[in-house]
Design a protein around this motif. Structure first.
Motif, PDB file in Angstrom:
ATOM      1  N   ALA A  78       0.721  -0.704  -0.393  1.00 20.91           N
ATOM      2  CA  ALA A  78      -0.187  -0.132   0.613  1.00 20.91           C
ATOM      3  C   ALA A  78       1.332   1.142   0.107  1.00 20.91           C
ATOM      4  CB  ALA A  78      -1.163   0.476   1.141  1.00 20.91           C
ATOM      5  N   LYS A  82       0.956   4.091  -2.864  1.00 20.23           N
ATOM      6  CA  LYS A  82       0.556   5.609  -2.399  1.00 20.23           C
ATOM      7  C   LYS A  82       1.741   6.322  -3.256  1.00 20.23           C
ATOM      8  CE  LYS A  82      -0.274   8.829   1.307  1.00 20.23           C
ATOM      9  NZ  LYS A  82      -0.279   8.967   2.314  1.00 20.23           N
ATOM     10  N   GLU A  83       3.139   5.854  -2.488  1.00 20.68           N
ATOM     11  CA  GLU A  83       4.389   6.072  -3.581  1.00 20.68           C
ATOM     12  C   GLU A  83       4.432   6.401  -4.724  1.00 20.68           C
ATOM     13  OE1 GLU A  83       9.616   5.965  -2.866  1.00 20.68           O
ATOM     14  OE2 GLU A  83       8.113   5.343  -1.793  1.00 20.68           O
ATOM     15  N   GLN A  86       2.067   9.197  -6.473  1.00 25.72           N
ATOM     16  CA  GLN A  86       1.727  10.510  -5.983  1.00 25.72           C
ATOM     17  C   GLN A  86       3.469  10.922  -6.985  1.00 25.72           C
ATOM     18  OE1 GLN A  86       2.635  10.483  -2.231  1.00 25.72           O
ATOM     19  NE2 GLN A  86       0.879  11.603  -1.429  1.00 25.72           N
ATOM     20  N   THR A 106      -0.447   2.441 -11.882  1.00 28.59           N
ATOM     21  CA  THR A 106      -1.476   2.376 -11.249  1.00 28.59           C
ATOM     22  C   THR A 106      -1.383   0.754 -11.752  1.00 28.59           C
ATOM     23  OG1 THR A 106      -2.548   3.291 -10.236  1.00 28.59           O
ATOM     24  CG2 THR A 106      -2.983   1.120  -9.757  1.00 28.59           C
ATOM     25  N   LEU A 137      -7.080   2.449   3.157  1.00 35.00           N
ATOM     26  CA  LEU A 137      -6.697   2.749   1.629  1.00 35.00           C
ATOM     27  C   LEU A 137      -7.926   3.583   1.246  1.00 35.00           C
ATOM     28  CD1 LEU A 137      -4.671   2.378  -0.385  1.00 35.00           C
ATOM     29  CD2 LEU A 137      -5.372   0.422  -0.530  1.00 35.00           C
ATOM     30  N   MET A 140      -7.847   6.722   1.848  1.00 36.57           N
ATOM     31  CA  MET A 140      -7.043   7.756   1.106  1.00 36.57           C
ATOM     32  C   MET A 140      -7.063   8.094  -0.635  1.00 36.57           C
ATOM     33  SD  MET A 140      -3.461   7.510  -0.716  1.00 36.57           S
ATOM     34  CE  MET A 140      -3.739   5.339   0.021  1.00 36.57           C
ATOM     35  N   LEU A 141      -7.203   6.963  -1.206  1.00 40.02           N
ATOM     36  CA  LEU A 141      -7.591   6.544  -2.820  1.00 40.02           C
ATOM     37  C   LEU A 141      -8.862   7.856  -3.110  1.00 40.02           C
ATOM     38  CD1 LEU A 141      -6.730   2.919  -3.765  1.00 40.02           C
ATOM     39  CD2 LEU A 141      -4.636   5.356  -3.738  1.00 40.02           C
ATOM     40  N   MET A 144      -7.992  11.224  -2.427  1.00 34.60           N
ATOM     41  CA  MET A 144      -6.250  11.833  -3.700  1.00 34.60           C
ATOM     42  C   MET A 144      -7.448  11.956  -4.730  1.00 34.60           C
ATOM     43  SD  MET A 144      -3.392   9.302  -3.321  1.00 34.60           S
ATOM     44  CE  MET A 144      -2.365   9.481  -4.274  1.00 34.60           C
TER      45      MET A 144
END
Length: 204
Positions: A78, A82-83, A86, A106, A137, A140-141, A144
């Motif tokens: 995860a 994310k890293e 971004q 992705t 998760l 968080m997505l 974003m």
């Protein structure tokens, strides 16, 4: 041959800390292999140790139990997702280049190494210990995605659109990972990009 290097004893040129880290990495790789396999095997301590060619003694050197390993594997993947997302989108303003960068990032993570895709998308459905982390998760997505939507609409609309879009993309990636879609990779990427670009029409 054993030697002393400062306060830490070395053996064969490596320290105890180095050897522990290497054993932990073998266990993490075994956990990823089993948890992210096409036909997931039971991620039991014995199975992980057998896969890593280590004894149970070394398993408990790094993890309290099998759940701790499962969580560690999920959190590593995860964090990487994310890293990478971004990093891929940082240089772009909202629009087609950013959408394509996000999708390709992705796809690169989940489809180039399907183990990681299955850990992120499928494991939270079968591993009770990952249920809450899967939801975290997803939140968080969704956040974003929401941050990239037009601020000309209400916060409520942006939230609804972001959650709905995430659900659609999650379903697409899950189906692709399981071989349920016949589209080629480029067609799949193009479809996901179009989905991201047309989302603003939902609030017209």
């Amino acid at each position: 041959m054993a030697t002393e290097t400062g306060a830490e004893r070395t053996w064969g040129g490596t320290t105890l800390s180095d050897r522990r880290a290497a054993r932990r990495e073998k266990l993490m790789t075994a956990g990823l292999d089993l948890l992210g396999s096409e036909r997931p095997s039971a991620v039991a301590v014995r199975a992980v140790c057998r896969h890593a060619h280590l004894t149970e003694r070394y398993f408990y050197e790094s993890f309290a139990d099998r759940d701790a390993l499962v969580v560690a594997v999920f959190e590593r993947v995860a964090a990487e997702a994310k890293e990478r997302l971004q990093e891929a989108t940082r240089a772009f303003e909202p629009g087609e280049p950013q959408a394509r960068a996000a999708v390709e990032s992705t796809v690169g993570l989940m489809l180039d190494d399907p183990r990681k895709g299955r850990v992120l998308l499928l494991a939270p459905l079968t591993e009770r210990v990952l249920a809450s982390r899967g939801l975290e998760l997803a939140r968080m997505l969704a956040l974003m995605i929401r941050e990239q939507l037009s601020d000309e609409v209400s916060d409520q609309d942006r939230e609804l659109i972001a959650v709905g879009l995430l659900g659609a993309l999650t379903s697409l990636f899950s189906a692709y990972l399981q071989g349920a879609l016949t589209a080629g990779r480029e067609e799949f990427v193009a479809h996901c990009v179009r989905l991201l670009l047309t989302v603003d029409r939902l609030h017209e």
